[in-house]
Design a protein around this motif. Structure first.
Motif, short mmCIF file in Angstrom:
data_model
loop_
_atom_site.label_atom_id
_atom_site.label_comp_id
_atom_site.label_asym_id
_atom_site.label_seq_id
_atom_site.Cartn_x
_atom_site.Cartn_y
_atom_site.Cartn_z
N MET A 1 0.71 -1.15 -0.12
CA MET A 1 0.14 0.20 -0.16
C MET A 1 0.88 1.31 -0.11
N GLY A 2 0.43 2.29 -0.49
CA GLY A 2 1.23 3.61 -0.58
C GLY A 2 2.69 3.55 -1.40
N ALA A 3 2.42 2.73 -2.44
CA ALA A 3 3.61 2.27 -3.24
C ALA A 3 4.29 3.54 -3.95
N THR A 4 3.41 4.64 -3.92
CA THR A 4 4.11 5.96 -4.65
C THR A 4 4.57 6.93 -3.51
N GLY A 5 4.37 6.43 -2.32
CA GLY A 5 4.67 7.40 -1.09
C GLY A 5 6.23 7.26 -0.51
N THR A 6 6.59 7.88 0.41
CA THR A 6 7.91 8.16 0.78
C THR A 6 8.62 6.52 1.48
N ILE A 7 7.84 6.02 2.23
CA ILE A 7 8.26 4.65 2.46
C ILE A 7 7.86 3.48 1.35
N GLY A 8 6.92 3.44 1.10
CA GLY A 8 6.26 2.49 0.24
C GLY A 8 7.01 2.50 -1.11
N LEU B 1 0.33 -0.50 -4.86
CA LEU B 1 -1.06 0.29 -4.71
C LEU B 1 -0.76 1.65 -4.64
N GLY B 2 -1.68 2.36 -5.19
CA GLY B 2 -1.84 3.78 -5.13
C GLY B 2 -3.09 4.30 -5.74
N ARG B 3 -3.59 5.58 -5.82
CA ARG B 3 -4.66 5.97 -6.29
C ARG B 3 -4.45 6.35 -8.03
N ASP B 4 -3.15 6.59 -8.28
CA ASP B 4 -3.05 7.12 -9.76
C ASP B 4 -2.31 6.32 -10.37
N ALA C 1 -4.44 0.53 -9.23
CA ALA C 1 -4.97 2.06 -8.71
C ALA C 1 -6.42 2.09 -8.03
N GLY C 2 -6.76 2.44 -7.07
CA GLY C 2 -7.88 2.61 -6.25
C GLY C 2 -7.80 3.19 -5.05
N ASP C 3 -9.02 3.66 -4.32
CA ASP C 3 -8.88 4.18 -3.05
C ASP C 3 -8.80 3.31 -1.77
N ALA C 4 -7.98 3.25 -1.17
CA ALA C 4 -7.66 2.32 -0.02
C ALA C 4 -8.96 2.47 0.96
N GLY C 5 -9.77 3.40 0.93
CA GLY C 5 -10.92 3.53 1.75
C GLY C 5 -12.12 2.65 1.14
N LEU D 1 -1.30 4.50 7.19
CA LEU D 1 -2.47 5.38 6.99
C LEU D 1 -1.90 6.69 6.10
N PRO D 2 -2.04 6.77 5.05
CA PRO D 2 -1.36 8.21 4.51
C PRO D 2 -1.80 9.49 5.34
N TYR D 3 -0.57 10.20 5.38
CA TYR D 3 -0.70 11.55 5.81
C TYR D 3 -0.86 12.55 5.00
N ASP E 1 -9.84 7.17 10.02
CA ASP E 1 -10.49 6.28 10.52
C ASP E 1 -11.23 5.31 9.22
N ARG E 2 -11.62 5.98 8.39
CA ARG E 2 -12.40 5.31 7.05
C ARG E 2 -11.09 4.32 6.48
N LEU E 3 -9.86 4.96 6.32
CA LEU E 3 -9.06 4.06 5.69
C LEU E 3 -8.59 2.92 6.52
N PRO F 1 8.27 3.96 13.97
CA PRO F 1 9.37 4.89 13.86
C PRO F 1 9.28 6.30 14.53
N GLY F 2 10.64 6.79 14.71
CA GLY F 2 10.44 8.25 15.14
C GLY F 2 10.41 9.42 14.07
N PHE F 3 10.63 10.42 14.32
CA PHE F 3 10.35 11.68 13.32
C PHE F 3 11.21 11.34 12.23
N PHE F 4 10.54 11.31 10.81
CA PHE F 4 11.42 11.45 9.83
C PHE F 4 12.35 12.37 9.66
N1 LIG Z 1 6.43 12.04 9.11
C1 LIG Z 1 7.06 11.39 10.37
O1 LIG Z 1 7.80 12.11 11.21
C2 LIG Z 1 6.24 10.28 10.77
C3 LIG Z 1 6.83 9.66 11.81
C4 LIG Z 1 6.12 8.38 12.18
C5 LIG Z 1 5.16 7.83 11.45
N2 LIG Z 1 4.52 8.40 10.62
C6 LIG Z 1 3.45 7.84 9.62
O2 LIG Z 1 4.19 7.43 8.44
C7 LIG Z 1 3.01 7.38 7.63
C8 LIG Z 1 3.38 8.16 6.27
O3 LIG Z 1 4.12 7.48 5.59
P1 LIG Z 1 4.85 7.95 4.07
O4 LIG Z 1 5.50 9.53 4.35
O5 LIG Z 1 5.31 7.04 3.44
O6 LIG Z 1 3.25 8.34 3.36
P2 LIG Z 1 3.16 9.25 2.23
O7 LIG Z 1 4.67 9.81 1.40
O8 LIG Z 1 2.30 10.32 2.57
O9 LIG Z 1 2.60 8.28 1.11
C9 LIG Z 1 1.00 8.00 1.28
C10 LIG Z 1 0.80 7.02 0.18
O10 LIG Z 1 -0.62 6.63 0.37
C11 LIG Z 1 -1.25 6.71 -0.81
N3 LIG Z 1 -2.62 7.36 -0.64
C12 LIG Z 1 -2.86 8.52 -0.04
N4 LIG Z 1 -4.15 8.44 0.29
C13 LIG Z 1 -4.66 7.38 -0.30
C14 LIG Z 1 -5.86 6.59 -0.70
N5 LIG Z 1 -6.88 7.48 -0.26
N6 LIG Z 1 -6.09 5.68 -1.07
C15 LIG Z 1 -4.99 4.83 -1.66
N7 LIG Z 1 -3.96 5.24 -1.52
C16 LIG Z 1 -3.63 6.62 -1.03
C17 LIG Z 1 -0.34 7.74 -1.68
O11 LIG Z 1 -0.56 7.43 -3.17
P3 LIG Z 1 -1.35 8.51 -4.23
O12 LIG Z 1 -0.91 9.77 -3.63
O13 LIG Z 1 -0.13 8.16 -5.62
O14 LIG Z 1 -2.46 7.79 -4.32
C18 LIG Z 1 1.18 7.55 -1.34
O15 LIG Z 1 1.76 6.27 -2.01
C19 LIG Z 1 1.82 8.16 8.34
O16 LIG Z 1 0.93 7.04 8.59
C20 LIG Z 1 2.54 8.84 9.35
O17 LIG Z 1 1.49 9.60 10.22
C21 LIG Z 1 5.36 9.76 9.87
#
Ligand SMILES: NC(=O)c1ccc[n+]([C@@H]2O[C@H](COP(=O)([O-])OP(=O)(O)OC[C@H]3O[C@@H](n4cnc5c(N)ncnc54)[C@H](OP(=O)(O)O)[C@@H]3O)[C@@H](O)[C@H]2O)c1
Length: 295
Positions: A5-12, A29-32, A48-52, A71-73, A85-87, A143-146
């Motif tokens: 999940m979140g494969a286009t995000g920072t960690i995924g 997985l991602g939305r786009d 591609a789809g909504d994780a909700g 849970l995306p931020y 909560d929905r996700l 994890p701690g603060f990124f």
């Molecule tokens: N920042 C910090 O210091 C910190 C510290 C500890 C924990 N965390 C936690 O780490 C997590 C964030 O990780 P990250 O930074 O890797 O996340 P991220 O970069 O924000 O990536 C979010 C991913 O989720 C996807 N996404 C967003 N909304 C979606 C939806 N409705 N349905 C399907 N996919 C969806 C996005 O893809 P698309 O946009 O391409 O759809 C993207 O791939 C959060 O839970 C945060 O609370 C953060």
């Protein structure tokens, strides 16, 4: 096959790369679809789809030996807590509905605390939901603060010579590179070497204060005088809302800053060899400051 999940995000994105490099089959997985093109080009199946949408997510988890969840931020989304909560409900329904046996969930230091921790309160709620799953082994990573958080503020900091946020300057906090979180997550998804509900904190190489971290970033941008200040709440809220945060998200950010500053959010395990991760802020600060072309 492993679903990310979140494969286009920072960690995924980094988890996906590492799994593919290790020869695993990956469903990304991602939305786009356009944002998923990088994963597809690297050899992943993409969906591609909504994780909700629990039906979409159940299909995406179906047949996987393990799934990576988070849970995306997004502080610009209206109704942050309700959206989380929905996700979160959808993830838990999809784990149950697909019968997947191993789940890695990205949470946070501080997710043991039920309330008063800003954005992290949603992660506490998600851990509670995941804990109720009876037929899946769930590994929660806290994890701690990124370090990567600094990338979003570095440009403004460079322009004004000041980095401003809601956290006290002198409180040592665990800070970590997302590549180290992805390393641990990818290894766990491959080895599946935990059982039942297991929590692991990930604390970076050493605790850093915001003042120290600002010094490291300042050195990397050729601004050794870069200062850190904790702004009064009303000023901070104004800046956050100006940057696109909803009022709710701005309030959660302030609450998070307070909870980090007063020790409400803190590691519980104590620092050990297994929760200490290798990458130092100094190692990647150059990639977080303005002018760097991100990969
Ligand atoms: N920042 C910090 O210091 C910190 C510290 C500890 C924990 N965390 C936690 O780490 C997590 C964030 O990780 P990250 O930074 O890797 O996340 P991220 O970069 O924000 O990536 C979010 C991913 O989720 C996807 N996404 C967003 N909304 C979606 C939806 N409705 N349905 C399907 N996919 C969806 C996005 O893809 P698309 O946009 O391409 O759809 C993207 O791939 C959060 O839970 C945060 O609370 C953060």
């Amino acid at each position: 096959m492993i679903t990310v999940m979140g494969a286009t995000g920072t960690i995924g994105r980094q988890v996906t790369r590492q799994l593919l490099a290790a020869g695993e089959q990956v469903r990304a997985l991602g939305r786009d679809p356009e944002r998923l093109a990088e994963a597809a080009a690297a050899g992943a199946e993409t969906m591609a789809g909504d994780a909700g949408d629990a039906a979409f997510l159940t299909e995406a988890f179906h047949g996987a030996a393990a799934v990576h969840t988070l849970l995306p931020y997004d502080p610009t989304v209206p109704g942050y807590r309700a959206e989380q909560d929905r996700l979160g409900d959808s993830i838990v329904a999809a784990v149950g509905g697909s019968g997947v046996r191993h789940v890695v969930a990205i949470s946070s230091v501080g997710a043991d605390v039920p309330a008063g921790t800003g954005f992290i309160t949603s992660l506490h709620a998600q851990e509670r939901r995941l804990r109720r799953l009876r037929d899946a082994h769930v590994l929660v990573l806290r994890p701690g603060f990124f370090f990567e958080n600094f990338a979003s503020v570095a440009e403004v900091a460079a322009r004004y010579g000041v980095y401003a946020d809601a956290v006290a300057p002198d409180v040592p906090l665990p800070m970590i590179a997302t590549r180290d979180i992805a390393d641990v997550a990818a290894r766990a998804l491959i080895t599946r070497d935990w059982s039942e509900f297991t929590v692991r904190e990930l604390l970076g190489p050493r605790d850093l204060t915001h003042a120290e971290a600002t010094g490291i970033l300042g050195a990397a941008m050729g601004r050794p005088d870069l200062a850190y200040v904790r702004l009064p709440d009303p000023e901070m809220i104004e800046i956050l809302v100006g940057a696109g945060f909803t009022e709710e998200a701005a309030a959660l950010h302030i609450e998070l800053g307070g909870a980090l500053s007063d020790g409400t959010i803190a590691p519980r395990e104590g620092r050990t060899a297994s929760n200490t991760t290798p990458t130092r802020l100094d190692d990647i600060a150059g990639s977080l400051v303005p002018g760097h072309q991100r990969a």
